[in-house]
Design a protein around this motif. Structure first.
Motif, PDB file in Angstrom:
ATOM      1  N   LYS A 172      -1.331   2.775   0.372  1.00 44.30           N
ATOM      2  CA  LYS A 172      -1.948   1.468   0.634  1.00 44.30           C
ATOM      3  C   LYS A 172      -3.469   1.556   0.665  1.00 44.30           C
ATOM      4  CE  LYS A 172      -1.695  -2.601   3.614  1.00 44.30           C
ATOM      5  NZ  LYS A 172      -1.011  -3.226   4.781  1.00 44.30           N
ATOM      6  N   ALA A 176      -4.659  -0.291  -2.693  1.00 45.15           N
ATOM      7  CA  ALA A 176      -4.614  -1.723  -2.363  1.00 45.15           C
ATOM      8  C   ALA A 176      -5.660  -2.555  -3.091  1.00 45.15           C
ATOM      9  CB  ALA A 176      -4.755  -1.921  -0.857  1.00 45.15           C
ATOM     10  N   TRP A 181      -0.086  -2.312  -4.233  1.00 44.97           N
ATOM     11  CA  TRP A 181      -0.096  -0.886  -3.907  1.00 44.97           C
ATOM     12  C   TRP A 181       1.298  -0.269  -3.959  1.00 44.97           C
ATOM     13  CZ3 TRP A 181       2.501   1.212   0.253  1.00 44.97           C
ATOM     14  CH2 TRP A 181       2.877   0.352   1.285  1.00 44.97           C
ATOM     15  N   ARG A 182       2.321  -1.063  -3.647  1.00 42.73           N
ATOM     16  CA  ARG A 182       3.682  -0.530  -3.712  1.00 42.73           C
ATOM     17  C   ARG A 182       4.085  -0.235  -5.157  1.00 42.73           C
ATOM     18  NH1 ARG A 182       3.998  -4.319   0.484  1.00 42.73           N
ATOM     19  NH2 ARG A 182       4.762  -3.437   2.468  1.00 42.73           N
ATOM     20  N   ARG A 185       2.171   2.845  -6.168  1.00 45.38           N
ATOM     21  CA  ARG A 185       2.778   4.008  -5.523  1.00 45.38           C
ATOM     22  C   ARG A 185       4.033   4.446  -6.264  1.00 45.38           C
ATOM     23  NH1 ARG A 185       5.959   2.572  -0.321  1.00 45.38           N
ATOM     24  NH2 ARG A 185       7.148   1.621  -2.021  1.00 45.38           N
TER      25      ARG A 185
END
Length: 214
Positions: A172, A176, A181-182, A185
């Motif tokens: 994050k 971000a 961000w997810r 990731r």
């Protein structure tokens, strides 16, 4: 010329602390992330390998860094084989992280800010590490971000750092400002699938925290 972090663990520490010196992840995540970064550095130097499920020394020749060389010697001298996850957990009880932070402070890349906190049960001293090497922080973050947001090929070192960012809960704060961000990731995890050290970090955190939501 600006001092440049010499190890993945030092780069991870720059990413973990903000300009005020507060850590952007929890202490367990930081411990496991730094442990994984040290192991990953030795793996990139062809000093470590997997022997089945056990971490083994592929080459005991020192790499020239006193902290990493001490760790390499410890692994080589271990009386029994341990998995990467067990080594990540074991390294939490060592002073490696403090030695790395002291080295960053000596080079002026972080400051050391100690101040007293008054609590109900007494006065406590909190130590923060404000990042002073803004360029180093920015460069490390941009390398990892570029790996998942551009088509440019990423080098092995950047991917190792990105895998640790995703594994230790830094996704994050690092991703971000560059998108969801997810999603980024998950993209990094897909790109680094098979990174057994990052996987060991996630597994160690799952045991310590009872969750893998990092």
């Amino acid at each position: 010329m600006r001092n440049v972090p010499e190890t993945l663990a030092e780069e991870l520490l720059l990413l973990a602390y903000d300009l005020r010196g507060k850590c952007r992840i929890g202490p367990v995540e930081l411990d496991c992330g730094v442990a994984g970064a040290m192991l990953s550095e030795l793996r990139l130097a062809d000093r470590l390998r997997l022997d089945g499920t056990v971490l083994a020394v592929a080459d005991a020749e020192p790499v020239g860094d006193p902290i990493l060389d001490g760790l390499l010697a410890d692994i080589a001298a271990s009386p029994r084989g341990r998995t990467p996850q067990e080594w990540v957990t074991r390294l939490r009880a060592t002073d490696h992280q403090q030695r790395l932070l002291a080295r960053l402070a000596d080079r002026g890349q972080v400051a050391v800010d100690r101040h007293r906190l008054h609590r109900t049960f007494g006065v406590f001293v909190e130590t923060r590490y404000p990042v002073r090497d803004i360029v180093g922080l920015w460069e490390a973050q941009q390398r990892v971000v570029a790996a998942v947001t551009t088509s440019a090929p990423a080098d092995a070192r950047t991917l190792a750092l990105g895998a640790l960012v995703a594994g230790a809960g830094l996704s994050k704060p690092v991703f971000a400002t560059s998108g969801n961000w997810r999603v980024l990731r998950d993209r990094m995890r897909a790109m680094t699938e098979g990174d057994w050290i990052a996987d060991a970090v996630r597994r160690a955190l799952a045991v310590e925290l009872g969750s893998v939501s990092v």
